[in-house]
Design an enzyme around this catalytic site. Structure first.
Site, PDB file in Angstrom:
ATOM      1  N   ASP A  54       5.517  -7.383  -1.275  1.00  0.00           N
ATOM      2  CA  ASP A  54       5.234  -6.918  -2.629  1.00  0.00           C
ATOM      3  C   ASP A  54       3.736  -6.637  -2.722  1.00  0.00           C
ATOM      4  O   ASP A  54       2.929  -7.282  -2.053  1.00  0.00           O
ATOM      5  CB  ASP A  54       5.631  -8.016  -3.623  1.00  0.00           C
ATOM      6  CG  ASP A  54       5.258  -7.656  -5.049  1.00  0.00           C
ATOM      7  OD1 ASP A  54       5.570  -6.529  -5.469  1.00  0.00           O
ATOM      8  OD2 ASP A  54       4.643  -8.503  -5.727  1.00  0.00           O
TER       9      ASP A  54
ATOM     10  N   ASP B 138      10.331 -10.987  -7.837  1.00  0.00           N
ATOM     11  CA  ASP B 138      10.832 -10.547  -6.532  1.00  0.00           C
ATOM     12  C   ASP B 138      12.019 -11.394  -6.051  1.00  0.00           C
ATOM     13  O   ASP B 138      12.461 -11.247  -4.910  1.00  0.00           O
ATOM     14  CB  ASP B 138       9.711 -10.614  -5.481  1.00  0.00           C
ATOM     15  CG  ASP B 138       8.586  -9.646  -5.790  1.00  0.00           C
ATOM     16  OD1 ASP B 138       8.885  -8.469  -6.061  1.00  0.00           O
ATOM     17  OD2 ASP B 138       7.419 -10.061  -5.774  1.00  0.00           O
TER      18      ASP B 138
END
Length: 639
Positions: free
Chosen positions: A338, A541
Site C-alpha cells: 500500500d 487494507d
C-alpha cells in the site's frame, strides 16, 4: 510471639515455594544427572562383584532418568491412540535389560533423558523471551487524584485515571500524555533502540521507559487490554501454532513408528532362520534397530528452530503469528505494498510555494495558514505546520470564513476576499498558465496543488505531497535482491501513483484502487507469482491482507494491526520486511539441514546394525547425539 511465629512460618513457606520454582525448569536435567551417577554406581558395583546392588542401581537409573519421557510417551499414546518415539526408546531399554545388557539399556535412558532435557531447555529459552517481556510491566502505578498521590496495583487502574510517571520508571498502562514532555524508550514494543521525544496529547504504551522528564498520563485502556499484553498473547499463541512441516513430521511419526515395530518383530525371527544368527544375537540386533531407527532427531528438527525464529523476531519488533507464516515468507514471488503510510509517511508535507513576483511570500503563507487553521483537512493542517515552522508570527482569525465543501474555503482579511482551493475554484485557465505553467510541472511530480486567489486574482500555488519515507528505496532494493517482485497499490490518481512509484523504485504499480480492487489485484498476483505478501496499515487494507498468502501490517504501535495481519512490524520500518524474509530463509535452511542430517544418520546406523558393525552403546550415542545436534542447530536462530 504467635504473630511472629506465623510470620516466620509464612516466610519459610515462601522460601520453599521460591526454591521449588527455581529448580522446576531444570528438573529434567537434574534427573538425567542423577541417572548418570546411578549408572556409574551400577558399573562400579558390577566390577567389584556386587551383581544385585548393580542391578538395583541400574533400575533406579531407569526410573529416575526415564520417568519424564515415559510419562510423556504414555500420555500421548493414550490421548492419540498411537505409539510414538518415546515408547520405542522405553521398549528398547527394557528389551536390552531383559537380555542382560543393563549398562547399555541404562545408558540409552540416560542419553535420551539428556536430549529430552535439552529439548525442554530450548522450549523454555524461546518462552523466556516472552516471560522477560511480561516482567517489564510494573505491578504498581502512582495515581494522581485531587492533588494527592497514591500507589495502587496496575490491575485497579480505570480508563480516565491520571498517573504520574517519573524519570527512569516504566510506564504501567497505555495512555495519552496530559502534562509534561519526555523521551520514551519503546524498545520493548517496537524493537527500536533509539528513544522518541513525546509531549502533550501523544500516546505512550505500557512496558516502555520514561527516560527524562516527569509526565502525567491519562489511562486509555484496561491493564489486560494494553498493546503490551496483546503482544505477549500474540507471541504465546504463535509459539503453540505448528508449521506445515511440523504437522507433516508429526503425522509421519505415527506411521513410521508402526513400520519400525513391524521390522523389529521381523528381525527377532528372520535372521535366526535365514542368516543362522543365534536367538540372543537376533534379539540384540532387534533392540539396536529399535534405537537407531527411532525418528527422534527428525521429530526435533523443526519445532526448536521455529520457536527460536519466532522469539528472535519478537525481540526485534517483528511479531509472527505462527510458523506457517514464517515458513511462507521465504517462498515469496511478489510483494504488494500500500502507498499511504507504508511507502510514504502518510501525511502530506508542503514541498514548494510559488508566489506572484509582486507579492510578499511570507505574508501570503501567513494569511493562508491563518485561514486553514480552522480546517481539519490533512492538506490544511500541512499548510499550518509549514507556516509555523517557517514564520515567527502568531496566526490570526479572519474577519469572515466560509467553507465551500468539495472546492475549498473563502475568507475576508482586511477587506480582501481570499479563495483557497482547487484550480477550478479560482479559475482553471488562469491556474494552468500561472508562473509559466508551473502547475503542470509540479503536478507531473505527483504533487497535490492548492491555489490561492485574492480579489479574483491568482496569487500563489502551494504544492504538497505525501513524502516517500527515507528508508523506502533501500528497503525495496533489498527485496529486489532477494528476487521478490515489488508492486505498489494506491487509491491515488495515475499521475501521482506514477511519480511515487518512480521515486520509491517499485517494479510495478496500480493506481485508483478501491479496497475491493486491491483484493482483485492481489488475486491476479497470486495466480502469476503463486506466493504473494501484502503490506498495509492493517485497517483499510484488511481485505487485501486477508487475501494474500502472507499479510504484513505496518503496526506503528497500533493494536488494530495486531488483529489484522499474519505478521506485524511494530515500527513503521520497511527494512524489517527484508529482515523477516532473511529470518524465514535462515529457519528453512536450518530445518533442511536438520532433516537431511537426521535421515542420513538413521540410514547409516540401520545399515551398520544389519551388517553387525555397531554395538548398542554406539547406536545409542549415534542416535541421541544426532538429536542433540539438531536441537543445538535450531537454537542458533536465537542469535
Amino acid at each position: 510471639m504467635v504473630p511472629e511465629t506465623k510470620g516466620l512460618e509464612k516466610r519459610m513457606e515462601n522460601v520453599e515455594v521460591s526454591w521449588i520454582e527455581k529448580i522446576k525448569p531444570h528438573a529434567e536435567l537434574i534427573a538425567a544427572g542423577m541417572s548418570g551417577l546411578l549408572i556409574l554406581a551400577g558399573w562400579l558395583l558390577d566390577k567389584y562383584g556386587q551383581g544385585t546392588g548393580s542391578i538395583i542401581a541400574y533400575l533406579m537409573a531407569f526410573v529416575i532418568g526415564g520417568f519424564a519421557k515415559a510419562k510423556e510417551g504414555l500420555e500421548e499414546t493414550i490421548e492419540n491412540k498411537e505409539l510414538n518415539v518415546e515408547m520405542l526408546m522405553i521398549f528398547a531399554a527394557i528389551g536390552s535389560s531383559l537380555i542382560g545388557y543393563w549398562t547399555e539399556g541404562a545408558i540409552l535412558i540416560f542419553i535420551f533423558a539428556v536430549s529430552g532435557a535439552l529439548e525442554t531447555y530450548t522450549m523454555n529459552k524461546s518462552h523466556k523471551e516472552i516471560s522477560s517481556l511480561m516482567e517489564l510491566q510494573p505491578e504498581e502505578a502512582l495515581l494522581v487524584s485531587n492533588g494527592y498521590e497514591e500507589k495502587i496495583p496496575v490491575s485497579q487502574l480505570c480508563i480516565g485515571d491520571q498517573i504520574l510517571i517519573k524519570p527512569g520508571e516504566r510506564i504501567p498502562a497505555d495512555g495519552v500524555i496530559m502534562k509534561g514532555k519526555s523521551t520514551i524508550d519503546e524498545a520493548a514494543i517496537t524493537g527500536e533502540s533509539m528513544p522518541i521525544s513525546k509531549g502533550v496529547n501523544e500516546e505512550v504504551f505500557a512496558g516502555t521507559v520514561n527516560m527524562s522528564g516527569s509526565i502525567t498520563v491519562s489511562v486509555t485502556k484496561e491493564s489486560n487490554e494494553t498493546l503490551f499484553q496483546k503482544i505477549i498473547q500474540l507471541v504465546q499463541s504463535a509459539q503453540s501454532e505448528k508449521s506445515p512441516s511440523q504437522l507433516f513430521i508429526e503425522r509421519f511419526e505415527g506411521t513410521y513408528v508402526k513400520v519400525v515395530l513391524l521390522v523389529v518383530v521381523a528381525m527377532l525371527f528372520l535372521p535366526h532362520f535365514l542368516l543362522d544368527w543365534s536367538w540372543q544375537e537376533s534379539f540384540y540386533r532387534a533392540m539396536i534397530l529399535l534405537v537407531v531407527a527411532s525418528p527422534c532427531a527428525l521429530v526435533a528438527s523443526i519445532m526448536p528452530a521455529t520457536l527460536s525464529a519466532i522469539s528472535n523476531g519478537a525481540r526485534h519488533g517483528i511479531l509472527i503469528k505462527g510458523g506457517v507464516h514464517l515458513e511462507n515468507l521465504s517462498h515469496l514471488g511478489a510483494i504488494a505494498l500500500d502507498k499511504t503510510g507504508t511507502l510514504t509517511k502518510g501525511k502530506p508535507e508542503v514541498l514548494e510555494v510559488v508566489v506572484r513576483e509582486d507579492l510578499d511570500k511570507e505574508e501570503i503563507i501567513w494569511g493562508a495558514a491563518s485561514i486553514e487553521s480552522h480546517s481539519t483537512h490533512p492538506l490544511a493542517q500541512a499548510i499550518v505546520k509549514y507556516a509555523k515552522d517557517s514564520i515567527d508570527k502568531e496566526l490570526f482569525y479572519p474577519e469572515s470564513l466560509e467553507d465551500v465543501p468539495g472546492w475549498g474555503v473563502t475568507a475576508v482579511i482586511q477587506g480582501n476576499q481570499w479563495k483557497i482551493g482547487k484550480a477550478a475554484f479560482v479559475g482553471k485557465e488562469v491556474a494552468d498558465s500561472f508562473a509559466s505553467g508551473k502547475a503542470k510541472e509540479l503536478a507531473s511530480k505527483g504533487s497535490t496543488l492548492v491555489y490561492i486567489a485574492i480579489n479574483g486574482e491568482l496569487c500563489a500555488i502551494i504544492a504538497l505531497k505525501d513524502v516517500v519515507r527515507e528508508e523506502t528505496k533501500a528497503a525495496i532494493n533489498q527485496l529486489k535482491k532477494q528476487g521478490i517482485h515489488t508492486i505498489m497499490l494506491t487509491g491515488d490518481s495515475e499521475k501521482t501513483a506514477k511519480a511515487i512509484a518512480k521515486e520509491s523504485q517499485v517494479d510495478e504499480y496500480f493506481a485508483e484502487c478501491l479496497p475491493e480492487t486491491k483484493v482483485e489485484y492481489v488475486k491476479q498476483l497470486k495466480s502469476k507469482y503463486n506466493n504473494v505478501a501484502m503490506v498495509g496499515d492493517g485497517i483499510n487494507d484488511a481485505p487485501a491482507l486477508a487475501t494474500a498468502n502472507v499479510g504484513i501490517a505496518m503496526g506503528g504501535g497500533t493494536d488494530v494491526a495486531l488483529e489484522t495481519a499474519d505478521i506485524v512490524l511494530m515500527k513503521n520500518d520497511l527494512a524489517r520486511i527484508a529482515e523477516a524474509v532473511n529470518l524465514s530463509k535462515r529457519m528453512n535452511k536450518i530445518i533442511k539441514q536438520n532433516v537431511i542430517f537426521s535421515i542420513t544418520v538413521i540410514m547409516v546406523l540401520i545399515c551398520s546394525n544389519f551388517f553387525q558393525f555397531i554395538d548398542l552403546p554406539f547406536g545409542v550415542i549415534g542416535h541421541e547425539g544426532s538429536t542433540i545436534l539438531v536441537i543445538l542447530n535450531g537454537l542458533r536462530l536465537l542469535k
